[in-house]
Design a protein around this motif. Sequence first.
Motif, PDB file in Angstrom:
ATOM      1  N   LYS A  49     -13.651  -5.139   8.148  1.00  0.00           N
ATOM      2  CA  LYS A  49     -14.920  -6.123   8.941  1.00  0.00           C
ATOM      3  C   LYS A  49     -15.532  -4.857   8.058  1.00  0.00           C
ATOM      4  N   ALA A  50     -17.137  -5.374   7.242  1.00  0.00           N
ATOM      5  CA  ALA A  50     -17.288  -4.077   6.944  1.00  0.00           C
ATOM      6  C   ALA A  50     -18.476  -3.427   7.915  1.00  0.00           C
ATOM      7  N   THR A  51     -18.686  -2.578   8.047  1.00  0.00           N
ATOM      8  CA  THR A  51     -19.543  -1.892   8.893  1.00  0.00           C
ATOM      9  C   THR A  51     -20.683  -1.242   8.452  1.00  0.00           C
ATOM     10  N   LYS A  52     -21.237  -0.777  10.169  1.00  0.00           N
ATOM     11  CA  LYS A  52     -22.364   0.678   9.432  1.00  0.00           C
ATOM     12  C   LYS A  52     -22.257   1.097   8.437  1.00  0.00           C
ATOM     13  N   LYS A  53     -21.368   2.023   8.871  1.00  0.00           N
ATOM     14  CA  LYS A  53     -20.614   3.193   8.122  1.00  0.00           C
ATOM     15  C   LYS A  53     -20.766   2.337   6.307  1.00  0.00           C
ATOM     16  N   ASP A  54     -20.318   1.169   6.486  1.00  0.00           N
ATOM     17  CA  ASP A  54     -19.767   0.655   4.690  1.00  0.00           C
ATOM     18  C   ASP A  54     -20.926   0.269   4.222  1.00  0.00           C
ATOM     19  N   ALA A  55     -22.039   0.552   4.717  1.00  0.00           N
ATOM     20  CA  ALA A  55     -23.921   0.456   3.720  1.00  0.00           C
ATOM     21  C   ALA A  55     -24.153   1.116   3.265  1.00  0.00           C
ATOM     22  N   LYS A  56     -24.155   0.334   1.295  1.00  0.00           N
ATOM     23  CA  LYS A  56     -24.269   1.226   0.704  1.00  0.00           C
ATOM     24  C   LYS A  56     -22.961   1.931   0.232  1.00  0.00           C
ATOM     25  N   LYS A  57     -22.423   2.194   0.682  1.00  0.00           N
ATOM     26  CA  LYS A  57     -20.598   2.540   0.155  1.00  0.00           C
ATOM     27  C   LYS A  57     -19.535   1.745  -0.669  1.00  0.00           C
ATOM     28  N   LYS A  58     -19.137   2.398  -1.713  1.00  0.00           N
ATOM     29  CA  LYS A  58     -18.675   2.122  -2.694  1.00  0.00           C
ATOM     30  C   LYS A  58     -16.944   1.328  -1.313  1.00  0.00           C
ATOM     31  N   ILE A  59     -16.853  -0.057  -1.310  1.00  0.00           N
ATOM     32  CA  ILE A  59     -15.028   0.258  -0.633  1.00  0.00           C
ATOM     33  C   ILE A  59     -14.379  -0.696  -1.605  1.00  0.00           C
ATOM     34  N   THR A  60     -13.118  -0.290  -1.720  1.00  0.00           N
ATOM     35  CA  THR A  60     -11.699  -0.481  -2.022  1.00  0.00           C
ATOM     36  C   THR A  60     -10.627  -0.808  -1.289  1.00  0.00           C
ATOM     37  N   VAL A  61      -9.423  -1.378  -1.619  1.00  0.00           N
ATOM     38  CA  VAL A  61      -8.167  -0.724  -0.439  1.00  0.00           C
ATOM     39  C   VAL A  61      -6.703  -0.432  -2.437  1.00  0.00           C
ATOM     40  N   LYS A  62      -6.594   0.388  -1.740  1.00  0.00           N
ATOM     41  CA  LYS A  62      -5.250   0.837  -2.588  1.00  0.00           C
ATOM     42  C   LYS A  62      -3.722   0.198  -1.856  1.00  0.00           C
ATOM     43  N   VAL A  63      -2.808  -0.848  -2.556  1.00  0.00           N
ATOM     44  CA  VAL A  63      -1.852  -1.199  -2.595  1.00  0.00           C
ATOM     45  C   VAL A  63      -0.861  -0.211  -2.754  1.00  0.00           C
ATOM     46  N   THR A  64      -0.087   0.220  -1.607  1.00  0.00           N
ATOM     47  CA  THR A  64       0.919   0.540  -1.815  1.00  0.00           C
ATOM     48  C   THR A  64       2.813  -0.369  -1.887  1.00  0.00           C
ATOM     49  N   ALA A  65       3.216  -0.656  -3.174  1.00  0.00           N
ATOM     50  CA  ALA A  65       4.556  -1.700  -2.846  1.00  0.00           C
ATOM     51  C   ALA A  65       5.934  -0.536  -2.957  1.00  0.00           C
ATOM     52  N   THR A  66       7.261  -1.110  -2.658  1.00  0.00           N
ATOM     53  CA  THR A  66       8.227  -0.194  -2.188  1.00  0.00           C
ATOM     54  C   THR A  66       8.783  -1.150  -2.276  1.00  0.00           C
ATOM     55  N   LYS A  67       9.985  -0.531  -2.883  1.00  0.00           N
ATOM     56  CA  LYS A  67      11.105  -1.632  -2.673  1.00  0.00           C
ATOM     57  C   LYS A  67      12.651  -0.363  -2.889  1.00  0.00           C
ATOM     58  N   SER A  68      13.570  -0.783  -2.275  1.00  0.00           N
ATOM     59  CA  SER A  68      14.827   0.254  -1.761  1.00  0.00           C
ATOM     60  C   SER A  68      15.404   0.247  -2.873  1.00  0.00           C
ATOM     61  N   GLY A  69      15.753   1.289  -3.633  1.00  0.00           N
ATOM     62  CA  GLY A  69      16.083   1.350  -4.894  1.00  0.00           C
ATOM     63  C   GLY A  69      15.359   1.318  -5.760  1.00  0.00           C
ATOM     64  N   TRP A  70      14.298   1.554  -5.759  1.00  0.00           N
ATOM     65  CA  TRP A  70      13.090   1.137  -6.725  1.00  0.00           C
ATOM     66  C   TRP A  70      11.989   2.300  -6.611  1.00  0.00           C
ATOM     67  N   LYS A  71      11.215   3.183  -7.390  1.00  0.00           N
ATOM     68  CA  LYS A  71       9.856   3.871  -7.290  1.00  0.00           C
ATOM     69  C   LYS A  71       8.854   3.327  -6.873  1.00  0.00           C
ATOM     70  N   THR A  72       8.450   3.864  -5.960  1.00  0.00           N
ATOM     71  CA  THR A  72       6.833   3.497  -5.496  1.00  0.00           C
ATOM     72  C   THR A  72       6.161   3.670  -6.363  1.00  0.00           C
ATOM     73  N   ALA A  73       5.518   2.210  -6.134  1.00  0.00           N
ATOM     74  CA  ALA A  73       3.922   2.283  -6.994  1.00  0.00           C
ATOM     75  C   ALA A  73       2.361   1.714  -6.435  1.00  0.00           C
ATOM     76  N   THR A  74       1.606   2.289  -6.562  1.00  0.00           N
ATOM     77  CA  THR A  74       0.468   1.772  -6.079  1.00  0.00           C
ATOM     78  C   THR A  74      -0.956   1.084  -6.912  1.00  0.00           C
ATOM     79  N   ALA A  75      -1.576   0.316  -6.376  1.00  0.00           N
ATOM     80  CA  ALA A  75      -2.699   0.021  -7.080  1.00  0.00           C
ATOM     81  C   ALA A  75      -3.433  -0.363  -6.451  1.00  0.00           C
ATOM     82  N   THR A  76      -5.188   0.331  -6.875  1.00  0.00           N
ATOM     83  CA  THR A  76      -6.355  -0.005  -6.212  1.00  0.00           C
ATOM     84  C   THR A  76      -7.536  -0.825  -6.977  1.00  0.00           C
TER      85      THR A  76
END
Length: 381
Positions: free
Chosen positions: A346-373
């Motif tokens: 939920k966007a709050t007053k602190k977020d006003a006029k700011k750029k909001i994004t999200v980083k997703v981290t993907a994992t799987k046993s035996g595989w190299k971890t990766a991220t995407a934003t």
Amino acid sequence: MTHRPRLRALAAPLVGALALTGLQFQTAPSAVAANCGSETLTTSAGAVAPGDTLLISGSGFCPGQRLAVKMDFDAYGQLGADPDEEIAEATRGRIEVGADGSFSDEPLVIPRYQSDGKVTEAGTHRVHVLDNDPVTTQFTLFQTTASYAASADVSAATAPGGTVTVSGTGWLDRSSTASSQVGVVLERADQVTIDAAQRLPAFQPHPNAKIWALVPAAAFTAPGEFSSVITLPDGTTTGSTGSTVTFGGHDYRIRLWSGAQLGNGSDITRNVSLSEAAFSVSAPPAVSPPGAKPIKNTKKPAITGKAKVGKVLKTTKGTWNTTVTVKYQWLRNGKTIKGATKAKSKATKKDAKKKITVKVTATKSGWKTATATAKAVKIRR
């Protein structure tokens, strides 16, 4: 002036009555003035800085009394004593009471540190005047200001390997002309006891293993004044910036030490927790096993929802080249938003006029971890 003989120690009942020890008293004639026993004690108005002078005045004492002076019971030793008493801590003579039972504006230099080396902190203190014939113990309260200050900038401390900038003024040793040695401790903010990040033994900067870093001499711009950038543990358990316990995934705070904790008996002891500068550090990335297959992002996560304060934003998890488990971390202008680790935020007053994004981290046993934003969205009021 003829000095009266002094007693070298208090009788046991008197020690208990005064709750002060080691005070050397004088005897006085048994005749007492009519106003004896109605003592009042006052000090100069306003707070006084350690190292500066407090003025003490009193009335209702016995004429001719010579009063010893102490501060905060026995924490500073006997500050008012005559030369032949040979009191090491004394900074002035005893206070001599006038013929009318009073004295006025007697100066007392407020010590910068206690007998055990602990710094004189800002706040309320007591000044005591004492004698034993007639038995006299009187005190009044006064205020001191801070003799030193410390702060921290933790804006770059959101992830392992980030930095904090610690600054201070008034960090002088007992000579008051040279700088103290300052140790930096990184401790868990959710622990009552000091749970500090520690370097591996080969890379420890000080025999006290809880000290993560020392403020270098080059960081002092003047005696007692410093600003130093400290690199956080990198989230690993190897190398010069690794720690004995993996760093990250918790809230932390900074503690600054000088004196006793650094084994320096000629310095002033300070123990300062900068709790107002607590900071959250993201968990370190998972370490992939040797030869692991790489996880690849084939479609970035995307944010949906109205980019406005009070509205809920959602994110997709993105598309990957294999079945994965994902974790989310929302970011405000590239910095971690504490507690925002779900697919919705939920966007709050602190977020006003700011750029909001999200980083997703993907994992799987035996595989190299990766991220995407995800592509950032700007929040409207």
